[in-house]
Each structure stands twice: as C-alpha cells, then as structure tokens.
Design a protein around this motif. Structure first.
Motif, PDB file in Angstrom:
ATOM      1  N   GLN A 184      51.722  99.583 -43.632  1.00  0.00           N
ATOM      2  CA  GLN A 184      50.399  99.778 -43.057  1.00  0.00           C
ATOM      3  C   GLN A 184      50.163 101.239 -42.676  1.00  0.00           C
ATOM      4  N   ASP A 219      42.634  96.619 -38.143  1.00  0.00           N
ATOM      5  CA  ASP A 219      43.107  95.270 -37.844  1.00  0.00           C
ATOM      6  C   ASP A 219      42.967  94.942 -36.371  1.00  0.00           C
ATOM      7  N   LYS A 259      39.307  94.223 -35.644  1.00  0.00           N
ATOM      8  CA  LYS A 259      38.950  92.910 -36.178  1.00  0.00           C
ATOM      9  C   LYS A 259      39.485  91.792 -35.274  1.00  0.00           C
TER      10      LYS A 259
END
Length: 149
Positions: free
Chosen positions: A137, A145, A148
């Motif tokens: 990542q 992320d 989200k």
C-alpha cells in the motif's frame, strides 16, 4: 471520583491485564520449539520460513501490547478528566435535536478514537508489514482507505 467511575477504571485495568496476559501466553505457546517444529512439519515450511514467521509474530505481538497499554491509558485518562462531558457539551452546542446530538457525540468519539489509532496503524502498515514484505500500500492509498472507513 464516583464509585461507578472507580469500578469502571478497575474493570478496564483488569481487562487490560487479562488481554496482555493472554497475548503473552499465546506468544509463548507460538514460540515454543515443540509447537514450532510441529507447525513446520504440518505446513512443510523451511527453517528460514518458520524463522520469518516467528519474527513477524513477535513484532505484531509487541506492537499490539504497546498499542493496548497506550490506548487504555489515554482512554482512562480521557474519561477520568471528564472528556466525555466535554464531547457531550460540544455535541449539544451544535444545536440539533436529541437524535442528531447523539449521532454527533458518537461521531466525535469515533474521530478521537481514529486519531488515537492512526499512528499505530501507520507504524503497523509501513514499518512492521513493510519490514516483512507484506505491505503493498502507498501512503495515499492508506489515507484514502481510512477516509472511506
């Protein structure tokens, strides 16, 4: 301090002690040479692979214990100094009805909790996981992320 607050703090400290003890026992069991040999044979792992797995397990264990202790200390301090009352006051200042005020209250607590866990998640992803070759990542992806979530 009220009796209820002292009971809560005692229960939280007991929970921390139990979680830490169980994590230590689990780690000790996982590092036992007899269990390691059995796992190595069952999974058909080489000595190098089992050594890597053991190192990764130890790193995750240490980070988990440190995070649990710090999170418990910060959480208990927050409650002990009246942090919940402060968050409640801020939520009520927004001027919404009871339901929305409750949602704002829990949203603020969620944001504070997320802010506390952020350094640990960053360290876990970009230090521990990267050290062992598991992180794919990017920093931008990490934050996307989180947003989200």
């Amino acid at each position: 301090m009220t009796t209820l607050l002292l009971v809560f703090i005692s229960a939280r400290l007991l929970l921390l002690l139990m979680r830490t003890t169980l994590a230590w026992m689990n780690q000790r069991y996982a590092c036992d040479p007899v269990h390691l040999k059995r796992a190595q044979d069952l999974l058909c792992l080489s000595d190098g692979e089992i050594s890597k797995a053991l190192t990764y397990s130890r790193d995750r264990y240490r980070l988990g214990v440190i995070q649990d202790v710090i999170s418990s200390a910060v959480g208990l301090t927050f409650i002990g100094v009246g942090g919940l009352g402060i968050v409640d006051h801020i939520a009520r200042q927004a001027g919404y009805g009871e339901t929305l005020t409750g949602l704002v209250f829990f949203a603020l607590l969620g944001l504070l909790s997320g802010a506390l866990s952020l350094p640990f998640d960053l360290f876990s992803t970009f230090c521990v996981e990267a050290k062992h070759g598991f992180n794919r990542q990017t920093l931008a992806g990490f934050f996307v992320d989180r947003i989200k979530g």
